[in-house]
Design a protein around this motif. Structure first.
Motif, PDB file in Angstrom:
ATOM      1  N   GLY A 187       0.815  -1.208   0.000  1.00 49.75           N
ATOM      2  CA  GLY A 187       0.000   0.000   0.000  1.00 49.75           C
ATOM      3  C   GLY A 187       0.847   1.255   0.000  1.00 49.75           C
ATOM      4  N   ILE A 188       1.909   1.285   0.816  1.00 45.28           N
ATOM      5  CA  ILE A 188       2.796   2.447   0.862  1.00 45.28           C
ATOM      6  C   ILE A 188       3.542   2.604  -0.460  1.00 45.28           C
ATOM      7  N   PHE A 189       3.906   1.484  -1.075  1.00 40.86           N
ATOM      8  CA  PHE A 189       4.532   1.533  -2.399  1.00 40.86           C
ATOM      9  C   PHE A 189       3.598   2.229  -3.395  1.00 40.86           C
ATOM     10  N   GLY A 190       2.328   1.876  -3.353  1.00 41.64           N
ATOM     11  CA  GLY A 190       1.366   2.520  -4.240  1.00 41.64           C
ATOM     12  C   GLY A 190       1.231   4.009  -3.964  1.00 41.64           C
ATOM     13  N   LEU A 191       1.215   4.398  -2.684  1.00 43.53           N
ATOM     14  CA  LEU A 191       1.129   5.813  -2.331  1.00 43.53           C
ATOM     15  C   LEU A 191       2.372   6.578  -2.794  1.00 43.53           C
ATOM     16  N   ALA A 192       3.540   5.931  -2.706  1.00 40.89           N
ATOM     17  CA  ALA A 192       4.770   6.565  -3.167  1.00 40.89           C
ATOM     18  C   ALA A 192       4.726   6.797  -4.681  1.00 40.89           C
ATOM     19  N   VAL A 193       4.236   5.796  -5.424  1.00 38.44           N
ATOM     20  CA  VAL A 193       4.109   5.953  -6.876  1.00 38.44           C
ATOM     21  C   VAL A 193       3.130   7.076  -7.196  1.00 38.44           C
ATOM     22  N   LEU A 194       2.031   7.157  -6.428  1.00 37.73           N
ATOM     23  CA  LEU A 194       1.055   8.225  -6.624  1.00 37.73           C
ATOM     24  C   LEU A 194       1.688   9.594  -6.388  1.00 37.73           C
ATOM     25  N   LEU A 195       2.480   9.732  -5.326  1.00 33.85           N
ATOM     26  CA  LEU A 195       3.126  11.007  -5.021  1.00 33.85           C
ATOM     27  C   LEU A 195       4.102  11.411  -6.125  1.00 33.85           C
ATOM     28  N   LEU A 196       4.928  10.455  -6.576  1.00 37.79           N
ATOM     29  CA  LEU A 196       5.890  10.765  -7.631  1.00 37.79           C
ATOM     30  C   LEU A 196       5.180  11.144  -8.928  1.00 37.79           C
ATOM     31  N   THR A 197       4.066  10.483  -9.208  1.00 36.84           N
ATOM     32  CA  THR A 197       3.305  10.807 -10.413  1.00 36.84           C
ATOM     33  C   THR A 197       2.717  12.210 -10.320  1.00 36.84           C
ATOM     34  N   ALA A 198       2.198  12.565  -9.138  1.00 32.06           N
ATOM     35  CA  ALA A 198       1.652  13.909  -8.947  1.00 32.06           C
ATOM     36  C   ALA A 198       2.740  14.964  -9.121  1.00 32.06           C
ATOM     37  N   LEU A 199       3.943  14.695  -8.615  1.00 35.51           N
ATOM     38  CA  LEU A 199       5.050  15.635  -8.775  1.00 35.51           C
ATOM     39  C   LEU A 199       5.452  15.766 -10.251  1.00 35.51           C
ATOM     40  N   ALA A 200       5.421  14.639 -10.972  1.00 39.38           N
ATOM     41  CA  ALA A 200       5.763  14.682 -12.395  1.00 39.38           C
ATOM     42  C   ALA A 200       4.754  15.528 -13.172  1.00 39.38           C
ATOM     43  N   TRP A 201       3.459  15.342 -12.878  1.00 38.35           N
ATOM     44  CA  TRP A 201       2.437  16.162 -13.539  1.00 38.35           C
ATOM     45  C   TRP A 201       2.586  17.634 -13.161  1.00 38.35           C
ATOM     46  N   ALA A 202       2.844  17.897 -11.869  1.00 39.83           N
ATOM     47  CA  ALA A 202       2.991  19.275 -11.415  1.00 39.83           C
ATOM     48  C   ALA A 202       4.160  19.955 -12.117  1.00 39.83           C
TER      49      ALA A 202
END
Length: 247
Positions: free
Chosen positions: A137-152
């Motif tokens: 679950g934390i791995f998924g949240l980390a991927v979500l955070l990195l993806t949000a930073l990439a879009w930002a």
């Protein structure tokens, strides 16, 4: 032998394995793995060769995106003579599973020899009733955070008109965000218990999301050219003042 069930069979080089977990055959269907209790595992090894098989370990493992998120090795040594079958059973404590994974994950039950090489195994989809704060679950949240930073980062560069002038370079700047979006979709569907990650499922999600991001980057407007510099104005601004202070 296993009675009252139609167990799964997986063969490797003349060796096959039948297995049940809590009386349910390990097949391609979903297999409930509840961290709140123990799992009663029974397996039968069919040795179709003329040599003796020396089994040492039974392994239950779950993987996703080519990463192993849980693995339980149980030492259970026994021999299987050539042309014969041997059945063994044991109880596996799943108490730590809830902190390791959650959702649907590709799962394998395999038997290993003394060199830790796989003799035979059977694959299924594990339905893990773990915590969203597990390693997976934390791995998924980390991927979500990195993806949000990439879009930002990509959208901020677009808003500030700092993207490259070349269309393909602009498209490549959006690519990491697209790949991350595909990964987030795959992991989210897994954690929510909708679909287990697999190459057949992962590749389409990632390819479609990456292609959409590339297209978006390619179609972004050309950044505005820099304002022309007036040489005379620059000279006036940089020209030293005379001793009296007047221009």
């Amino acid at each position: 032998m296993l009675l009252g069930v139609s167990p799964a069979v997986a063969a490797v080089g003349g060796v096959s394995i039948n297995a049940t977990v809590d009386g349910k055959p390990v097949t391609g269907d979903e297999l409930l793995l509840d961290p709140s209790g123990s799992a009663r595992i029974s397996l039968t090894i069919h040795n179709g060769t003329d040599r003796v098989l020396h089994v040492k370990t039974v392994r239950l493992s779950g993987t996703a995106l080519a990463l192993t998120f849980f693995s339980y090795d149980t030492t259970l040594p026994f021999d299987v003579p050539g042309g014969e079958s041997v059945t063994r059973g044991f109880v596996l404590d799943l108490d730590q599973l809830g902190s390791q994974a959650t959702g649907l994950l590709p799962t394998e039950l395999a038997v290993l020899d003394a060199s830790r090489d796989v003799i035979a195994g059977v694959e299924t989809t594990g339905d893990v009733r773990g915590s969203v704060w597990s390693v997976y679950g934390i791995f998924g949240l980390a991927v979500l955070l990195l993806t949000a930073l990439a879009w930002a980062g990509a959208l901020f560069a677009l808003a500030r008109r700092r993207l490259p002038a070349n269309r393909w370079q602009r498209a490549m700047q959006f690519l990491p965000a697209g790949i991350g979006t595909g990964l987030v979709a795959v992991i989210s569907l897994s954690v929510l218990g909708v679909m287990a990650p697999s190459p057949a499922a992962e590749i389409p999600f990632i390819v479609v999301a990456a292609a959409a991001a590339l297209l978006l980057g390619y179609l972004t407007p050309h950044p505005a050219p820099a304002a022309p510099v007036d040489p005379e104005a620059t000279q006036r601004l940089t020209r030293p003042l005379p001793p009296g202070g007047a221009a």
